[in-house]
Design an enzyme around this catalytic site. Structure first.
Site, PDB file in Angstrom:
ATOM      1  N   ASP A 166      -0.215  24.904 -13.271  1.00 48.95           N
ATOM      2  CA  ASP A 166      -1.522  24.584 -13.859  1.00 48.95           C
ATOM      3  C   ASP A 166      -1.343  23.953 -15.231  1.00 48.95           C
ATOM      4  O   ASP A 166      -1.997  22.964 -15.568  1.00 48.95           O
ATOM      5  CB  ASP A 166      -2.355  25.859 -14.037  1.00 48.95           C
ATOM      6  CG  ASP A 166      -2.762  26.477 -12.704  1.00 48.95           C
ATOM      7  OD1 ASP A 166      -2.785  25.736 -11.710  1.00 48.95           O
ATOM      8  OD2 ASP A 166      -3.048  27.682 -12.689  1.00 48.95           O
ATOM      9  N   GLY A 185       2.116   5.485   4.532  1.00 46.28           N
ATOM     10  CA  GLY A 185       1.235   6.115   5.525  1.00 46.28           C
ATOM     11  C   GLY A 185      -0.154   5.536   5.616  1.00 46.28           C
ATOM     12  O   GLY A 185      -1.028   6.104   6.241  1.00 46.28           O
ATOM     13  N   THR A 186      -0.389   4.362   4.985  1.00 46.23           N
ATOM     14  CA  THR A 186      -1.729   3.800   5.065  1.00 46.23           C
ATOM     15  C   THR A 186      -1.867   2.826   6.222  1.00 46.23           C
ATOM     16  O   THR A 186      -2.869   2.138   6.337  1.00 46.23           O
ATOM     17  CB  THR A 186      -2.098   3.081   3.756  1.00 46.23           C
ATOM     18  OG1 THR A 186      -0.986   2.300   3.344  1.00 46.23           O
ATOM     19  CG2 THR A 186      -2.443   4.071   2.676  1.00 46.23           C
ATOM     20  N   GLY A 187      -0.843   2.738   7.060  1.00 46.34           N
ATOM     21  CA  GLY A 187      -0.979   1.948   8.269  1.00 46.34           C
ATOM     22  C   GLY A 187      -0.426   0.535   8.176  1.00 46.34           C
ATOM     23  O   GLY A 187      -0.867  -0.349   8.913  1.00 46.34           O
ATOM     24  N   HIS A 227      -6.602  35.466 -11.122  1.00 44.89           N
ATOM     25  CA  HIS A 227      -6.209  34.110 -11.493  1.00 44.89           C
ATOM     26  C   HIS A 227      -7.064  33.075 -10.738  1.00 44.89           C
ATOM     27  O   HIS A 227      -7.664  32.182 -11.344  1.00 44.89           O
ATOM     28  CB  HIS A 227      -4.712  33.920 -11.182  1.00 44.89           C
ATOM     29  CG  HIS A 227      -4.173  32.560 -11.478  1.00 44.89           C
ATOM     30  ND1 HIS A 227      -3.273  32.329 -12.490  1.00 44.89           N
ATOM     31  CD2 HIS A 227      -4.388  31.352 -10.897  1.00 44.89           C
ATOM     32  CE1 HIS A 227      -2.964  31.048 -12.521  1.00 44.89           C
ATOM     33  NE2 HIS A 227      -3.629  30.427 -11.551  1.00 44.89           N
ATOM     34  N   GLU A 228      -7.141  33.250  -9.426  1.00 50.19           N
ATOM     35  CA  GLU A 228      -7.896  32.272  -8.634  1.00 50.19           C
ATOM     36  C   GLU A 228      -9.391  32.368  -8.926  1.00 50.19           C
ATOM     37  O   GLU A 228     -10.081  31.352  -9.013  1.00 50.19           O
ATOM     38  CB  GLU A 228      -7.637  32.464  -7.134  1.00 50.19           C
ATOM     39  CG  GLU A 228      -6.190  32.238  -6.707  1.00 50.19           C
ATOM     40  CD  GLU A 228      -5.622  30.897  -7.147  1.00 50.19           C
ATOM     41  OE1 GLU A 228      -6.385  29.918  -7.277  1.00 50.19           O
ATOM     42  OE2 GLU A 228      -4.395  30.819  -7.386  1.00 50.19           O
ATOM     43  N   GLY A 238       0.834  -1.205   0.000  1.00 51.42           N
ATOM     44  CA  GLY A 238       0.000   0.000   0.000  1.00 51.42           C
ATOM     45  C   GLY A 238       0.852   1.231   0.000  1.00 51.42           C
ATOM     46  O   GLY A 238       2.036   1.175   0.343  1.00 51.42           O
ATOM     47  N   PRO A 239       0.252   2.355  -0.365  1.00 50.04           N
ATOM     48  CA  PRO A 239       1.020   3.603  -0.406  1.00 50.04           C
ATOM     49  C   PRO A 239       1.534   3.967   0.980  1.00 50.04           C
ATOM     50  O   PRO A 239       1.014   3.456   1.987  1.00 50.04           O
ATOM     51  CB  PRO A 239      -0.006   4.639  -0.879  1.00 50.04           C
ATOM     52  CG  PRO A 239      -1.192   3.889  -1.327  1.00 50.04           C
ATOM     53  CD  PRO A 239      -1.150   2.539  -0.736  1.00 50.04           C
TER      54      PRO A 239
HETATM   55  P1  ADP Z   1       3.051   2.844   6.711  1.00 52.34           P
HETATM   56  O1  ADP Z   1       3.844   1.836   7.449  1.00 52.34           O
HETATM   57  O2  ADP Z   1       1.990   2.242   5.838  1.00 52.34           O
HETATM   58  O3  ADP Z   1       3.853   3.844   5.963  1.00 52.34           O
HETATM   59  P2  ADP Z   1       2.278   3.610   9.339  1.00 52.34           P
HETATM   60  O4  ADP Z   1       1.703   2.338   9.831  1.00 52.34           O
HETATM   61  O5  ADP Z   1       3.650   3.909   9.792  1.00 52.34           O
HETATM   62  O6  ADP Z   1       2.211   3.699   7.765  1.00 52.34           O
HETATM   63  O7  ADP Z   1       1.292   4.790   9.724  1.00 52.34           O
HETATM   64  C1  ADP Z   1       1.716   5.951  10.319  1.00 52.34           C
HETATM   65  C2  ADP Z   1       0.714   6.445  11.301  1.00 52.34           C
HETATM   66  O8  ADP Z   1      -0.482   6.862  10.652  1.00 52.34           O
HETATM   67  C3  ADP Z   1       0.291   5.383  12.275  1.00 52.34           C
HETATM   68  O9  ADP Z   1       1.128   5.340  13.367  1.00 52.34           O
HETATM   69  C4  ADP Z   1      -1.107   5.809  12.652  1.00 52.34           C
HETATM   70  O10 ADP Z   1      -1.072   6.718  13.731  1.00 52.34           O
HETATM   71  C5  ADP Z   1      -1.600   6.536  11.435  1.00 52.34           C
HETATM   72  N1  ADP Z   1      -2.482   5.649  10.668  1.00 52.34           N
HETATM   73  C6  ADP Z   1      -2.255   5.180   9.421  1.00 52.34           C
HETATM   74  N2  ADP Z   1      -3.288   4.405   9.009  1.00 52.34           N
HETATM   75  C7  ADP Z   1      -4.161   4.374  10.024  1.00 52.34           C
HETATM   76  C8  ADP Z   1      -5.431   3.728  10.207  1.00 52.34           C
HETATM   77  N3  ADP Z   1      -5.980   2.964   9.258  1.00 52.34           N
HETATM   78  N4  ADP Z   1      -6.056   3.913  11.386  1.00 52.34           N
HETATM   79  C9  ADP Z   1      -5.512   4.682  12.345  1.00 52.34           C
HETATM   80  N5  ADP Z   1      -4.336   5.297  12.238  1.00 52.34           N
HETATM   81  C10 ADP Z   1      -3.655   5.169  11.094  1.00 52.34           C
HETATM   82 ZN    ZN Z   2      -3.682  28.469 -10.963  1.00 53.26          ZN
END
Ligand code: ADP
Ligand code: ZN
Ligand code: MG
Length: 630
Positions: free
Chosen positions: A513, A218-220, A437-438, A215-216
């Site tokens: 843009d 920061g997705t946990g 512009h905006e 997964g991308p």
């Molecule tokens: P990854 O390993 O996928 O890059 P992390 O597990 O390190 O991401 O996520 C970083 C933080 O983001 C976690 O510690 C948590 O606090 C928050 N986070 C990410 N996804 C979730 C989720 N589904 N539910 C709750 N918190 C989340």
């Molecule tokens: Zn613009």
């Protein structure tokens, strides 16, 4: 953020306390030397020569003489002391006789012979040596200790520094992972394997050895892996792929061996290899320099995974955001054959994630998590956590007791667009230009049926943007239609068109843009088969996964002639979009002037105010099947 300062202290203390010891020690040593040298220095008696002494004896001034080794102390009647040195091989009486003192005078003197004070003189002669030896041993001791440290570090070099985490305090459970129901379901199976392996073994089932979380960022992924260990209540060995890759060849492989050995002893347990793409890249592709060390490490991981008994209860979880670059050998059955995808959260999941992160924070009543979730399309869990944290910081800096909705909204903008740059003052001319512009973006977007709703327009600089128009899709959508792309392109060109129409000139402010619009046009033609002339095929092969949002490299699979056609098609799409935008800007000049006036006055306009100025948005008709043709 706040915790960081606390964590700093212990590592700071160590060298400090060591230095402190050395400092105190040297102070003591120096002090001792000085005080030793200063002994008896207070009132040194006057030193006189033998001739002077003899003279004083002859004048009957001296009453008493003390002999201590080679030093004579002569005392007068009123107890004044004189010090005299004599040769050591001569007795006092001999000396006096030699100088012609009469025996009569000598007999009048009170002569005391003192034993040399053994302790004092010994101390005096040995003290410097003694101190020197002590000093030397301290230095030596420090030196040896350092050497030992280094050698023991060298000895543990090949050991994995996998951290084992499984204490009650930072135990993570599935409850802390919001959203991702499918992933949780898949992984709860793993939890069951770890809890009651017997149930499965009795039926002849093989427990899976490896799970790959994809997964991308920061997705946990890391979070959910820890949650698995927490749910099953087993030890969790956490190591990052990059920790295997050291300067010396062979270290990675021996760390892998060590890690699996530790894990086998602790079974049932979880080995978590974070960012496995650091070692698990396809071998022999030459990508990343054909790193020998990485290949050895990867081989060792494969060997170890094959080597242990599946029913031992060691489960390897690995995480990556680049599953496309992984070596196929890692993915075959018996290794990481289970794959769990963690996708960016949808509206509901975002709301849940926000809810878990505001749990232990004081939240004002006006905070509307649903509205916040709507405004954070495309953000991952880590971003949402960051937003809540930034909101708390905003609230604290504004001296509030609770986090309010406005803090949350400001935090969202800070995270998405960048921090406000109050110091970045635009000249009056630039301000007017930016406002037009905006306003151009906003009006074109508002009046085209397939564009996202305009939520906010601002001419406050943030990040690198001089101003911004925030438009947010009403719902998360997995699919986009051709018409949506066309309208979106027109909206992107709205700013550019307005500058051209109103001022007859253009600024560099439109360059990003233009980049975005060009990218959309290219995708329309080459990826989605949405151009009329080039038809239903894709051009150029991209070897990446769509959710990574990045094309690593593209290989051309079409002729020069087609390349020319692609350029023509893109140019046509862009010029159509430009025409649409120009028409709207020309037709709505009075409304635009109103919006600009409001912007110059208030700097930002929210959705509601914008709508009162310009009227309701044009809604796209619902797509419905065409009637059958007979
Ligand atoms: P990854 O390993 O996928 O890059 P992390 O597990 O390190 O991401 O996520 C970083 C933080 O983001 C976690 O510690 C948590 O606090 C928050 N986070 C990410 N996804 C979730 C989720 N589904 N539910 C709750 N918190 C989340
Ligand atoms: Zn613009
Ligand atoms: Mg991670």
């Amino acid at each position: 953020m706040v915790k960081y300062g606390l964590r700093l202290t212990p590592s700071f203390m160590k060298p400090l306390s060591k230095n402190l010891i050395i400092l105190v020690l040297s102070l003591v040593v120096i002090g001792t030397i000085f005080s030793a040298a200063n002994v008896k220095r207070e009132a040194p008696p006057e030193t006189i020569g033998v001739t002077a002494l003899v003279e004083k004896i002859n004048q009957d001034q001296i009453t008493k003489i003390e002999v201590q080794e080679d030093t004579l102390s002569a005392f007068t009647a009123d107890n004044t002391e004189f010090s005299i040195k004599k040769e050591s091989n001569e007795s006092l009486s001999e000396l006096l006789a030699n100088y012609g003192v009469t025996p009569e005078k000598i007999s009048k003197l009170q002569i005391e012979v003192k034993e040399p004070s053994v302790g004092m003189s010994l101390l005096r002669s040995f003290l410097p040596t003694f101190l020197f030896v002590i000093g030397l041993s301290v230095v030596l001791w420090l030196f040896i200790r350092q050497m030992q440290g280094a050698s023991s570090r060298a000895m543990t070099f090949g050991q994995s520094n996998a951290r084992e985490v499984n204490n009650k305090k930072n135990r993570v459970t599935f409850a802390q992972v919001a959203g991702n129901p499918e992933a949780k379901e898949e992984l709860s199976e793993i939890v069951e394997f770890l809890k009651t392996p017997k149930k499965f073994v009795d039926l002849g089932a093989k427990i899976p050895k490896g799970v790959l979380l994809m997964g991308p960022p920061g997705t946990g992924k890391t979070l959910i892996a820890r949650a698995v260990a927490g749910e099953a209540n087993v030890p969790f060995f956490h190591i990052s792929g990059s920790e295997f890759v050291e300067m010396f060849v062979g270290v990675g492989a021996s760390r892998v061996r060590d890690l699996f050995q530790k894990a086998k002893k602790a079974a049932p347990c979880i080995i978590f290899i974070d960012e496995i793409d650091a070692v698990g890249r396809q071998r022999g592709t030459g990508m990343g320099g054909g790193h020998d060390e990485r290949e050895q490490t990867l081989n060792q991981i494969l060997v170890e995974m094959d080597g242990f008994d599946p029913n031992l209860g060691v489960i390897v979880i690995a995480a990556t955001n680049r599953p496309d670059v992984l070596d196929p050998a890692l993915l075959r059955p018996g290794r990481f054959d289970r794959r769990v995808i963690l996708d960016r959260p949808d509206l509901k999941a975002r709301q849940e994630i926000l809810a878990t992160h505001v749990l232990n924070k004081p939240i004002a009543k006006d905070v509307d998590l649903k509205r916040l979730a709507e405004r954070t399309v495309g953000l991952a869990g880590a971003d949402l956590m960051n937003i809540v944290n930034e909101a708390a910081i905003f609230a604290a800096r504004r001296d509030k007791k609770e986090i309010e909705q406005i803090d949350m909204l400001d935090a969202i903008e800070k995270v998405i667009i960048g921090p406000e740059r109050k110091s970045h003052v635009l000249s009056e001319e630039e301000r007017v230009m930016t406002a037009y512009h905006e306003a151009g973006h906003a009006i074109v977007g508002h009046l085209l049926p397939h564009c996202d709703d305009v939520h906010k327009i601002s001419i406050i600089s943030r990040g690198r943007a001089a101003g911004y128009t925030m438009s947010i899709p009403g719902e998360d959508r997995k699919m986009h239609s051709r018409q949506e792309f066309l309208d979106e392109m027109a909206m992107m060109l709205g700013g550019y068109v307005t500058e051209k129409e109103i001022f007859g000139d253009m600024t560099t402010g439109a360059s990003s843009d233009l980049q975005k619009a060009t990218a959309v046009a290219r995708d329309l033609v080459t990826q989605y088969g949405m151009s009329e002339n080039l038809g239903p095929r894709t051009y150029g092969q991209r070897d990446d996964m769509p959710f990574l949002g990045r094309n690593s490299h593209e290989s051309r699979d079409y002729s020069e002639k087609i390349a020319e056609q692609i350029d023509q098609e893109m140019a046509k799409l862009l010029s159509d979009a430009l025409a649409t935008a120009t028409r709207i800007v020309k037709d709505n000049r009075p409304k635009m002037d109103q919006v600009v006036q409001a912007l110059l006055k208030h700097e930002t306009i929210e959705k509601e105010e914008f709508i009162t100025l310009i009227g309701p948005a044009v809604k796209a008709p619902k797509i419905s099947p065409k009637p059958a043709q007979s």
